[in-house]
Write an enzyme that holds these catalytic residues in place. Structure first.
Site, PDB file in Angstrom:
ATOM      1  N   PHE A 194       0.849  -1.190   0.000  1.00 22.40           N
ATOM      2  CA  PHE A 194       0.000   0.000   0.000  1.00 22.40           C
ATOM      3  C   PHE A 194       0.883   1.238   0.000  1.00 22.40           C
ATOM      4  O   PHE A 194       1.728   1.410   0.879  1.00 22.40           O
ATOM      5  CB  PHE A 194      -0.927   0.025   1.219  1.00 22.40           C
ATOM      6  N   ASP A 219       9.178   2.734   1.556  1.00 13.99           N
ATOM      7  CA  ASP A 219       7.994   3.429   2.060  1.00 13.99           C
ATOM      8  C   ASP A 219       7.897   3.127   3.554  1.00 13.99           C
ATOM      9  O   ASP A 219       7.420   2.071   3.959  1.00 13.99           O
ATOM     10  CB  ASP A 219       6.753   2.936   1.299  1.00 13.99           C
ATOM     11  N   LYS A 273       2.501   9.322   8.398  1.00 12.53           N
ATOM     12  CA  LYS A 273       1.764   8.884   9.596  1.00 12.53           C
ATOM     13  C   LYS A 273       2.293   9.408  10.944  1.00 12.53           C
ATOM     14  O   LYS A 273       1.843  10.433  11.410  1.00 12.53           O
ATOM     15  CB  LYS A 273       1.651   7.363   9.591  1.00 12.53           C
TER      16      LYS A 273
HETATM   17  C1  LIG Z   1      -0.917   5.046   5.122  1.00  8.02           C
HETATM   18  C2  LIG Z   1       0.122   4.693   4.145  1.00  8.02           C
HETATM   19  C3  LIG Z   1       0.279   5.408   2.956  1.00  8.02           C
HETATM   20  C4  LIG Z   1      -0.650   6.518   2.547  1.00  8.02           C
HETATM   21  O1  LIG Z   1      -0.635   7.591   3.430  1.00  8.02           O
HETATM   22  P1  LIG Z   1      -1.832   8.661   3.380  1.00  8.02           P
HETATM   23  O2  LIG Z   1      -1.404   9.695   4.365  1.00  8.02           O
HETATM   24  O3  LIG Z   1      -3.064   7.929   3.770  1.00  8.02           O
HETATM   25  O4  LIG Z   1      -1.908   9.177   2.008  1.00  8.02           O
HETATM   26  C5  LIG Z   1       1.308   5.041   2.100  1.00  8.02           C
HETATM   27  N1  LIG Z   1       2.146   4.041   2.400  1.00  8.02           N
HETATM   28  C6  LIG Z   1       2.029   3.332   3.539  1.00  8.02           C
HETATM   29  C7  LIG Z   1       2.993   2.244   3.826  1.00  8.02           C
HETATM   30  C8  LIG Z   1       1.003   3.625   4.442  1.00  8.02           C
HETATM   31  O5  LIG Z   1       0.868   2.895   5.541  1.00  8.02           O
END
Ligand SMILES: *Cc1c(COP(=O)(O)O)cnc(C)c1O
Length: 405
Positions: free
Chosen positions: A140, A225, A254
């Site tokens: 994700f 990420d 986050k």
């Molecule tokens: C939550 C998340 C995102 C997206 O972040 P948003 O602030 O919701 O756009 C991208 N990568 C990872 C691994 C995440 O956990």
């Protein structure tokens, strides 16, 4: 006779008002929350909960942490926003701080969310002159179109095809698949150190190191990420530091702002110079208030020894979960205070409900996985109280499952 009816701010009334005016992309949330303090939150009718969702791994220091409140108040009271036509000190300090934690020179682009942090990484990848990208199935990376192209989840992608880019998705944790997919045409490989939204999926040892070697050999940027795993969540500033892996680009969001919206794209080596004037930007990039909040988060983590605490509290939570001895739990996986409780069967929603009835907030991240991401400052006592209630919630969900079967 209740005040809630007059003000329309009780749990049910608030939820109804929400349904009337909010777009339905999230579905209807189950509970209105109105106040928080540390690991505790209260709903609109005064019921108290232990918060092991943490705003989805966002509230690193819990709710209403005095250091964040002070930093935000002072910054908002002195200089709230200047745009990128002017230099402000908080983003400069935050960039210096993040690069210091990474332990090597680089450059930072600030944004407002995780998806945007990855959009910047996507553009950096394009500026290498290559167009092919690789990411992992189930991964994700966000919902905006570039980030969504990298997100390896067909259900989220299908309504929006065609998506930008030329992205290959490979099975997560499979080194041979990486070796086959990453070629000298590949601009970037993006991976999560562990897949959060996919159900807290941990790759085999050595996977990130292999990804580093494979990308180095093809001149491909390795993008990690760390939006969910970074900023202390796994007991390290960055999860990849536990493996000694240094990426070309690291994305954060986050937990970084301690509840305020801020994303960061850290780039090292040649990739740090690919964005040039006019190639990217955002009005709020480097906003002083969110940067002040992030600095307060980092300072507090460091000053209070929070990384050590995360490792200890994570072990306590994990051992407690493993020793519940309940048939329903197949496995506990994850790192630090990002744990997935894998259940025997699709009972996560039932467990979430049963936990909530006992005053515990947890997240059914997959049909068979409950994700726990409490504040990094969660106390031992709170962990113990949680474990007692969660064991009871598991038993109840198991009973319900049996009755339904
Ligand atoms: C939550 C998340 C995102 C997206 O972040 P948003 O602030 O919701 O756009 C991208 N990568 C990872 C691994 C995440 O956990």
């Amino acid at each position: 006779m209740s005040g809630e009816e007059v003000t329309g701010a009780g749990n049910e009334a608030l939820t109804r008002r929400w349904q009337d005016v909010m777009m339905d992309n999230f579905g209807t949330p189950r509970l209105p929350l109105v106040r928080g303090r540390g690991t505790r939150v209260w709903d609109a009718e005064g019921n108290e909960y232990l918060d092991f969702v943490g705003g989805i791994a966002v509230n690193a220091l819990g709710h209403a942490h005095p250091a964040v409140v002070r930093a935000v108040s002072e910054q908002a009271a002195s200089l709230g926003h200047v745009s990128n036509l002017f230099v402000a000190e908080p983003p400069v300090r935050l960039a210096e701080r993040l690069l210091g934690l990474a332990g090597r020179p680089g450059r930072v682009y600030f944004s407002n969310s995780g998806a945007e942090a990855n959009e910047a990484a996507f553009k950096i990848g394009r500026l290498t002159g290559r167009t092919h990208m690789v990411s992992a199935a189930g991964g994700f990376h966000g919902r905006t179109m570039g980030a969504l192209a990298l997100t390896g989840q067909p259900v989220k992608q299908v309504p929006f095809r065609p998506l930008p880019g030329e992205v290959s998705h490979v099975p997560y944790g499979d080194v041979e698949a990486l070796r086959a997919a990453v070629t000298p045409r590949t601009a970037l490989l993006v991976l999560e150190p562990l897949q959060g939204e996919n159900g807290v999926v941990v790759p085999p040892p050595g996977y990130l190191r292999a990804a580093r070697e494979i990308t180095a050999a093809t001149g491909t940027l390795l993008v990690l990420d760390e939006i969910q795993t970074g900023v202390g969540r796994t007991g390290h500033w960055f999860a990849a530091q536990a493996e000694g892996v240094e990426a070309d680009v690291v994305t954060l969001a986050k937990g970084l702002g301690g509840g305020l919206p801020v994303g960061a794209t850290l780039a090292f080596g040649a990739s740090a110079r690919l964005l040039t004037p006019g190639t990217h930007g955002s009005t709020f990039s480097g906003n002083p208030v969110v940067c002040a909040a992030a600095l307060a988060v980092l300072d507090t983590i460091e000053r209070e020894g929070v990384l050590d605490h995360v490792r200890r509290a994570g072990r306590r939570l994990r051992r407690g979960l493993e020793s519940t001895g309940l048939q329903l739990v197949r496995e506990v996986r994850g790192a630090g205070l990002l744990l997935g409780v894998v259940l025997e069967g699709p009972h996560a929603a039932g467990v979430q409900r049963a936990a909530e009835d006992r005053g515990l907030l947890v997240n059914a991240v997959a049909p068979d996985v409950v994700r726990l991401a409490p504040p990094l400052t969660v106390s031992d006592r709170e962990v113990d109280v949680f474990l007692d209630g969660f064991a009871a919630a598991l038993s109840e969900a198991l009973e319900d499952g049996r009755r339904a079967a």
